[in-house]
Design a protein around this motif. Structure first.
Motif, PDB file in Angstrom:
ATOM      1  N   ARG A  20       0.842  -1.202   0.000  1.00  0.00           N
ATOM      2  CA  ARG A  20       0.000   0.000   0.000  1.00  0.00           C
ATOM      3  C   ARG A  20       0.878   1.254   0.000  1.00  0.00           C
ATOM      4  O   ARG A  20       1.805   1.362   0.795  1.00  0.00           O
ATOM      5  CB  ARG A  20      -0.886  -0.044   1.238  1.00  0.00           C
ATOM      6  CG  ARG A  20      -1.898   1.049   1.350  1.00  0.00           C
ATOM      7  CD  ARG A  20      -2.737   0.838   2.632  1.00  0.00           C
ATOM      8  NE  ARG A  20      -3.603   1.968   2.872  1.00  0.00           N
ATOM      9  CZ  ARG A  20      -4.859   2.034   2.490  1.00  0.00           C
ATOM     10  NH1 ARG A  20      -5.407   1.006   1.863  1.00  0.00           N
ATOM     11  NH2 ARG A  20      -5.585   3.096   2.738  1.00  0.00           N
ATOM     12  N   VAL A  23      -0.425   8.321  -2.146  1.00  0.00           N
ATOM     13  CA  VAL A  23      -0.211   8.954  -3.447  1.00  0.00           C
ATOM     14  C   VAL A  23      -0.593  10.429  -3.384  1.00  0.00           C
ATOM     15  O   VAL A  23      -1.686  10.781  -2.922  1.00  0.00           O
ATOM     16  CB  VAL A  23      -1.073   8.264  -4.537  1.00  0.00           C
ATOM     17  CG1 VAL A  23      -0.886   8.936  -5.882  1.00  0.00           C
ATOM     18  CG2 VAL A  23      -0.757   6.786  -4.623  1.00  0.00           C
ATOM     19  N   THR A  42      -2.680   3.891  -3.430  1.00  0.00           N
ATOM     20  CA  THR A  42      -2.564   2.855  -4.446  1.00  0.00           C
ATOM     21  C   THR A  42      -2.203   1.568  -3.725  1.00  0.00           C
ATOM     22  O   THR A  42      -1.267   1.547  -2.926  1.00  0.00           O
ATOM     23  CB  THR A  42      -1.490   3.190  -5.491  1.00  0.00           C
ATOM     24  OG1 THR A  42      -1.880   4.359  -6.203  1.00  0.00           O
ATOM     25  CG2 THR A  42      -1.298   2.048  -6.478  1.00  0.00           C
ATOM     26  N   HIS A  55      -2.948  -3.018  -9.685  1.00  0.00           N
ATOM     27  CA  HIS A  55      -2.722  -1.661  -9.188  1.00  0.00           C
ATOM     28  C   HIS A  55      -4.103  -1.012  -9.078  1.00  0.00           C
ATOM     29  O   HIS A  55      -4.769  -0.779 -10.083  1.00  0.00           O
ATOM     30  CB  HIS A  55      -1.837  -0.927 -10.203  1.00  0.00           C
ATOM     31  CG  HIS A  55      -1.813   0.559 -10.104  1.00  0.00           C
ATOM     32  ND1 HIS A  55      -2.834   1.362 -10.561  1.00  0.00           N
ATOM     33  CD2 HIS A  55      -0.877   1.397  -9.625  1.00  0.00           C
ATOM     34  CE1 HIS A  55      -2.508   2.635 -10.372  1.00  0.00           C
ATOM     35  NE2 HIS A  55      -1.333   2.671  -9.809  1.00  0.00           N
ATOM     36  N   GLU A  57      -5.947   2.273  -7.607  1.00  0.00           N
ATOM     37  CA  GLU A  57      -5.743   3.614  -7.061  1.00  0.00           C
ATOM     38  C   GLU A  57      -7.097   4.243  -6.784  1.00  0.00           C
ATOM     39  O   GLU A  57      -8.011   4.147  -7.606  1.00  0.00           O
ATOM     40  CB  GLU A  57      -4.971   4.451  -8.092  1.00  0.00           C
ATOM     41  CG  GLU A  57      -4.687   5.865  -7.669  1.00  0.00           C
ATOM     42  CD  GLU A  57      -3.896   6.614  -8.731  1.00  0.00           C
ATOM     43  OE1 GLU A  57      -2.662   6.455  -8.758  1.00  0.00           O
ATOM     44  OE2 GLU A  57      -4.523   7.329  -9.536  1.00  0.00           O
ATOM     45  N   THR A  71     -10.656   7.013  -9.482  1.00  0.00           N
ATOM     46  CA  THR A  71     -10.042   5.689  -9.365  1.00  0.00           C
ATOM     47  C   THR A  71      -9.314   5.358 -10.658  1.00  0.00           C
ATOM     48  O   THR A  71      -9.605   5.929 -11.722  1.00  0.00           O
ATOM     49  CB  THR A  71     -11.096   4.587  -9.104  1.00  0.00           C
ATOM     50  OG1 THR A  71     -12.005   4.542 -10.211  1.00  0.00           O
ATOM     51  CG2 THR A  71     -11.859   4.835  -7.808  1.00  0.00           C
ATOM     52  N   ARG A  72      -8.384   4.427 -10.542  1.00  0.00           N
ATOM     53  CA  ARG A  72      -7.662   3.932 -11.717  1.00  0.00           C
ATOM     54  C   ARG A  72      -7.191   2.519 -11.399  1.00  0.00           C
ATOM     55  O   ARG A  72      -6.762   2.235 -10.282  1.00  0.00           O
ATOM     56  CB  ARG A  72      -6.475   4.824 -12.031  1.00  0.00           C
ATOM     57  CG  ARG A  72      -5.644   4.333 -13.196  1.00  0.00           C
ATOM     58  CD  ARG A  72      -4.605   5.320 -13.620  1.00  0.00           C
ATOM     59  NE  ARG A  72      -3.552   5.443 -12.623  1.00  0.00           N
ATOM     60  CZ  ARG A  72      -2.337   5.892 -12.882  1.00  0.00           C
ATOM     61  NH1 ARG A  72      -2.030   6.296 -14.096  1.00  0.00           N
ATOM     62  NH2 ARG A  72      -1.432   5.970 -11.944  1.00  0.00           N
ATOM     63  N   THR A  73      -7.277   1.643 -12.391  1.00  0.00           N
ATOM     64  CA  THR A  73      -6.832   0.267 -12.220  1.00  0.00           C
ATOM     65  C   THR A  73      -5.890  -0.091 -13.366  1.00  0.00           C
ATOM     66  O   THR A  73      -6.194   0.170 -14.533  1.00  0.00           O
ATOM     67  CB  THR A  73      -8.039  -0.700 -12.222  1.00  0.00           C
ATOM     68  OG1 THR A  73      -8.936  -0.317 -11.190  1.00  0.00           O
ATOM     69  CG2 THR A  73      -7.593  -2.130 -11.996  1.00  0.00           C
ATOM     70  N   TYR A 147       4.930   8.716  -4.488  1.00  0.00           N
ATOM     71  CA  TYR A 147       4.435   7.538  -3.756  1.00  0.00           C
ATOM     72  C   TYR A 147       5.265   7.359  -2.500  1.00  0.00           C
ATOM     73  O   TYR A 147       6.501   7.415  -2.560  1.00  0.00           O
ATOM     74  CB  TYR A 147       4.580   6.278  -4.613  1.00  0.00           C
ATOM     75  CG  TYR A 147       3.763   6.277  -5.882  1.00  0.00           C
ATOM     76  CD1 TYR A 147       2.534   5.624  -5.925  1.00  0.00           C
ATOM     77  CD2 TYR A 147       4.217   6.902  -7.029  1.00  0.00           C
ATOM     78  CE1 TYR A 147       1.792   5.607  -7.095  1.00  0.00           C
ATOM     79  CE2 TYR A 147       3.478   6.891  -8.201  1.00  0.00           C
ATOM     80  CZ  TYR A 147       2.260   6.245  -8.230  1.00  0.00           C
ATOM     81  OH  TYR A 147       1.521   6.223  -9.380  1.00  0.00           O
TER      82      TYR A 147
END
Length: 151
Positions: A20, A23, A42, A55, A57, A71-73, A147
């Motif tokens: 984990r 971000v 993330t 991943h 996020e 969100t993002r994958t 990060y």
């Protein structure tokens, strides 16, 4: 990063990223001068079937005074060369390669009429950064993401 900055080599990018991360991202539109930011987490977790990382996020993105959830994958898959990854979008389309064995990597991704150029740098075991420069007919952006590993 300062020219004097030394990069922290990563022998196995997938093993390094697992876990984990906090971000913080800034998004600058160089054409308009607008700036936004994303704050979130993330999580890199094992993909079903093994051999890679999911991943995921999530956080809040603020742009022009309005904050929305975002969100993002992505999928990080092992490449033939040990310690490197093939980064793909959630739907499986290729995004870019990632090799942090020297602690620094430059990636490129053509997207329609735009070109994405990413620089990845590792400062130490718990901190890394990506800087994406996006240029095209309708885009002139810099996205800087820091990060920091969480406990």
């Amino acid at each position: 990063m300062d020219v004097q900055q030394r990069y922290w080599p990563v022998a196995d990018v997938l093993a390094h990223l697992a876990g984990r991360w906090r971000v913080e991202r800034t998004v600058r539109d160089l054409a308009s001068g607008d700036e936004g930011n994303f704050s979130g987490v993330t999580v890199f977790s094992a993909l079903d079937g093994g051999g890679g990382l999911l991943h995921a996020e999530s956080g809040d993105f603020t742009w022009q005074g309005t904050t929305r959830p975002a969100t993002r994958t992505l999928r990080f898959l092992p490449r033939a060369r040990p310690g490197t990854a093939d980064v793909r979008f959630a739907d499986g389309r290729p995004f870019h390669e990632l090799d942090l064995t020297t602690g620094r990597f430059i990636a490129g991704h053509p997207c329609a009429a735009d070109l994405y150029r990413g620089e990845f740098t590792v400062r130490d075991a718990d901190h890394w950064r990506s800087v994406w420069r996006v240029g095209g007919p309708a885009k002139d952006l810099v996205l800087t993401t820091d990060y920091a590993r969480e406990g």
